[in-house]
Design a protein around this motif. Structure first.
Motif, PDB file in Angstrom:
ATOM      1  N   LYS A  64       0.841  -1.199   0.000  1.00 33.04           N
ATOM      2  CA  LYS A  64       0.000   0.000   0.000  1.00 33.04           C
ATOM      3  C   LYS A  64       0.880   1.254   0.000  1.00 33.04           C
ATOM      4  CE  LYS A  64      -3.087  -0.184   3.121  1.00 33.04           C
ATOM      5  NZ  LYS A  64      -3.905  -0.126   4.331  1.00 33.04           N
ATOM      6  N   ASN A  82       3.567  -1.041   4.553  1.00 32.38           N
ATOM      7  CA  ASN A  82       2.168  -1.362   4.835  1.00 32.38           C
ATOM      8  C   ASN A  82       1.613  -2.142   3.653  1.00 32.38           C
ATOM      9  OD1 ASN A  82       1.705   0.042   7.403  1.00 32.38           O
ATOM     10  ND2 ASN A  82       2.222   1.857   6.207  1.00 32.38           N
ATOM     11  N   SER A  85      -4.461  -5.927   2.913  1.00 29.26           N
ATOM     12  CA  SER A  85      -4.854  -7.054   3.761  1.00 29.26           C
ATOM     13  C   SER A  85      -5.747  -8.069   3.057  1.00 29.26           C
ATOM     14  CB  SER A  85      -5.553  -6.534   5.013  1.00 29.26           C
ATOM     15  OG  SER A  85      -6.701  -5.782   4.638  1.00 29.26           O
ATOM     16  N   ALA A  91       1.217 -10.437   6.185  1.00 27.86           N
ATOM     17  CA  ALA A  91       1.080  -9.594   7.368  1.00 27.86           C
ATOM     18  C   ALA A  91       0.604  -8.208   6.947  1.00 27.86           C
ATOM     19  CB  ALA A  91       2.424  -9.491   8.082  1.00 27.86           C
ATOM     20  N   ALA A  92       0.053  -7.459   7.887  1.00 30.75           N
ATOM     21  CA  ALA A  92      -0.450  -6.117   7.591  1.00 30.75           C
ATOM     22  C   ALA A  92       0.688  -5.121   7.372  1.00 30.75           C
ATOM     23  CB  ALA A  92      -1.356  -5.640   8.724  1.00 30.75           C
ATOM     24  N   TYR A  93       1.830  -5.388   8.016  1.00 27.92           N
ATOM     25  CA  TYR A  93       2.956  -4.459   7.894  1.00 27.92           C
ATOM     26  C   TYR A  93       4.267  -5.186   8.171  1.00 27.92           C
ATOM     27  CZ  TYR A  93       3.711  -4.484  12.900  1.00 27.92           C
ATOM     28  OH  TYR A  93       4.005  -4.881  14.179  1.00 27.92           O
TER      29      TYR A  93
END
Length: 181
Positions: A64, A82, A85, A91-93
């Protein structure tokens, strides 16, 4: 991009002591090479000074954005990647630090400090890029993924990271060859 699969595994052993027991820990390294149809200077600039701006453009369905948390892009710089999702396996980050930056050698290494691979059973995870000019518009990139798991079992994640890194280099090559900057 021509990929040279020179994947090898090496281990270094260290001992950790914890009052009642000793645990053997091993750092595993997975290596490969890729020929990229982009000149050394342009590729080096993309992997260092422009990395946080280019990654979301090169991998728009995965990353992102990349936030600069601390530093100026040099040694010790902290970056926060980032991720979208949509894929629950991602993973998110992932928070990473530039732990090696040798401009004269065209070598950069990023170590995961938080999130990402550290959420998947690793206690240490680092990716190193070594660039070498082959021709005016061709660069050889040596990639090394060094990792250590929290358990004694081996993981396939470093090999998957190598594949993902090669895909990133291919996308970056395409992006740079199309005149984007």
């Amino acid at each position: 991009m021509e990929v040279l699969y020179l994947i090898s595994h090496t281990s270094s052993t260290s001992l950790f002591e914890n009052l009642a027991f000793k645990k053997r820990a091993m750092i595993e390294e997975v290596k490969t090479q890729a020929k990229v149809g982009v000149g050394l200077n342009a590729l080096w600039k993309a992997l260092t000074k422009e990395l946080r701006f280019l990654v979301p453009k090169v991998l728009p369905n995965i990353v992102k954005d990349v936030e600069l948390i601390e530093g100026d892009g040099g040694l010790g710089t902290l970056l926060l990647f980032n991720f979208f999702s949509g894929d629950v396996s991602v993973a998110a980050y992932q928070k990473e630090e530039i732990v090696e930056l040798e401009e004269s050698l065209h070598r950069i290494a990023l170590q995961v400090l938080e999130g990402g691979h550290l959420n998947k059973g690793f206690s240490f995870y680092k990716t190193t890029f070594q660039l070498n000019a082959i021709a005016k518009q061709e660069t050889l990139v040596d990639v090394t993924v060094s990792s250590e798991t929290k358990t004694d079992q081996e993981s396939t994640v470093p090999s998957k990271t190598i594949e993902a890194t090669l895909e990133f280099l291919k996308c970056l090559e395409t992006y740079l060859m199309n005149g984007a900057s």
